[in-house]
Design an enzyme around this catalytic site. Structure first.
Site, PDB file in Angstrom:
ATOM      1  NE  ARG A 192      -1.778  -2.455   2.372  1.00  0.00           N
ATOM      2  CZ  ARG A 192      -1.517  -3.828   2.474  1.00  0.00           C
ATOM      3  NH1 ARG A 192      -2.678  -3.957   1.828  1.00  0.00           N
ATOM      4  NH2 ARG A 192      -0.643  -4.659   3.014  1.00  0.00           N
ATOM      5  CB  THR A 193       4.084   2.699   2.222  1.00  0.00           C
ATOM      6  OG1 THR A 193       2.747   2.372   3.409  1.00  0.00           O
ATOM      7  CG2 THR A 193       4.123   3.854   3.070  1.00  0.00           C
ATOM      8  NE  ARG A 206       7.473   1.119   5.097  1.00  0.00           N
ATOM      9  CZ  ARG A 206       5.916   0.254   4.599  1.00  0.00           C
ATOM     10  NH1 ARG A 206       5.914  -1.149   4.418  1.00  0.00           N
ATOM     11  NH2 ARG A 206       4.684   0.647   5.133  1.00  0.00           N
ATOM     12  CE  LYS A 208      28.592  -2.492  -6.579  1.00  0.00           C
ATOM     13  NZ  LYS A 208      27.725  -1.214  -7.421  1.00  0.00           N
ATOM     14  CG  HIS A 262       3.080   3.759   8.542  1.00  0.00           C
ATOM     15  ND1 HIS A 262       3.607   4.816   7.494  1.00  0.00           N
ATOM     16  CD2 HIS A 262       3.091   2.417   8.655  1.00  0.00           C
ATOM     17  CE1 HIS A 262       3.271   4.002   5.971  1.00  0.00           C
ATOM     18  NE2 HIS A 262       2.951   2.833   6.781  1.00  0.00           N
TER      19      HIS A 262
END
Ligand code: CP
Length: 324
Positions: free
Chosen positions: A69-70, A122, A101, A150
């Site tokens: 969703r986000t 995120r 890396k 959030h």
């Protein structure tokens, strides 16, 4: 909810160039400007109006933890505003960016900062939002940082409560499930505290709301009751905000197995709801709301997910100064 028209230039000006990191940065007035602009974009979407507010602009969508969703609603939001998107979407152990890396989040952000106009990120690490913000000169949006915050979910949750119930004022809101690890409930509790609400926190004893959040709410004169059963919340709340048990935050799989099925909403619970109660859930759901509950008219969780689009359009346009 009555947010007709568009916020004024004076209302929008304070947001330009700002990051969206933590819901606590929003005053009640700020939150309602976001709701107001989201309603404006929702109307444009409903009328299938083509928008060019973010024409020529690029958003970097950086997801170092899974998301449906986000990430996709932010990417759709940018495209609905006429802008473009570049994406890194990878989980630990399956990286395609230079994270594999050993590049730090700080260095990645510092580089991407010069490619785009706004960053959505995120991270699985609580507090990573500050590292991202410190590395970037352009506006950044926290798309969820571990068990931390959030904020954009809380804003779309509040938008949903305004749409479904008219206003949060006077409501009893139950936050239910994994209140220890769920970042959505941490942010939402803070957003709700701007209004005249009563909160019920219903969780297994091992997964209670962090004490500092409860102390902060009580310091704002919010009435908070903690319970350890689902029935009490179902009988008393106007808004039932269900959450899943956050398996990824458990270090002991046996502990997850022990608590994972303790709070499951079924048709029996629907029959003891207050009249007009609504059920929200940030999704994804695992098994904590049985599918039979979906037929209840107040089961608003899919409508809630849809509200993420206009709310995220509003945030992108506001902080980049591109509301046209
Ligand atoms: N509600 C939410 O954050 O969903 P995703 O994890 O799918 O983005």
């Amino acid at each position: 909810m009555n947010f007709s028209g568009k916020p004024s230039e004076a209302q929008l000006a304070p947001f330009v160039g700002k990051d969206v990191l933590d819901i606590a940065q929003f005053s009640k007035e700020d939150l309602e400007v976001v709701m107001h602009l989201a309603a404006h974009y929702e109307e444009a979407l409903t009328n299938k109006k083509r928008l060019y507010d973010m024409d020529g602009k690029i958003m970097a969508s950086l997801f170092f933890e899974p998301s449906t969703r986000t990430r996709l609603s932010f990417e759709a939001a940018m495209q609905r505003l006429g802008g473009n998107v570049i994406t890194v979407a990878e989980a630990a152990g399956a990286q395609s960016s230079s994270t594999a890396k050993g590049e730090t989040l700080h260095d990645s952000i510092k580089v991407i900062n010069d490619y785009v106009d706004v960053i959505v990120c995120r991270s699985p690490i609580k507090g990573a939002r500050l590292e991202v913000a410190n590395a970037a000169d352009i506006p950044v949006i926290n798309g969820g940082d571990g068990a931390g915050q959030h904020p954009t979910q809380a804003l779309l949750d509040m938008y949903t409560i305004f749409k479904e119930k008219g206003s949060p004022d006077g409501l009893t809101v139950a936050l239910i499930g994994d209140l220890k690890n769920g970042r959505t409930v941490h942010s939402l509790a803070d957003a709700l505290s701007l209004y005249d609400v009563k909160m019920i926190f219903a969780s297994p004893e091992e997964l209670t709301m962090p004490e500092e959040i409860i102390t902060s709410l009580r310091g704002k004169n919010i009435e908070v009751e903690e319970v350890h059963d689902l029935d009490t919340a179902c009988r008393r709340a106007d808004v039932l905000y269900m959450t899943r048990i956050q398996r990824e935050r458990f270090t002991d799989p046996a502990e997850y197995e022990r608590v994972k099925d303790l709070f499951i909403m079924t048709g029996r619970h629907v029959r003891i709801f207050k009249p007009g109660a609504i059920v929200l859930h940030p999704l994804p759901r695992v098994n904590e709301i049985e599918v039979e509950v979906d037929a209840y008219p107040g089961a608003a969780y899919f409508r809630q997910a849809a509200n993420g689009l206009p709310v995220r359009m509003a945030l992108l346009a506001m902080i980049t100064g591109n509301v046209k």
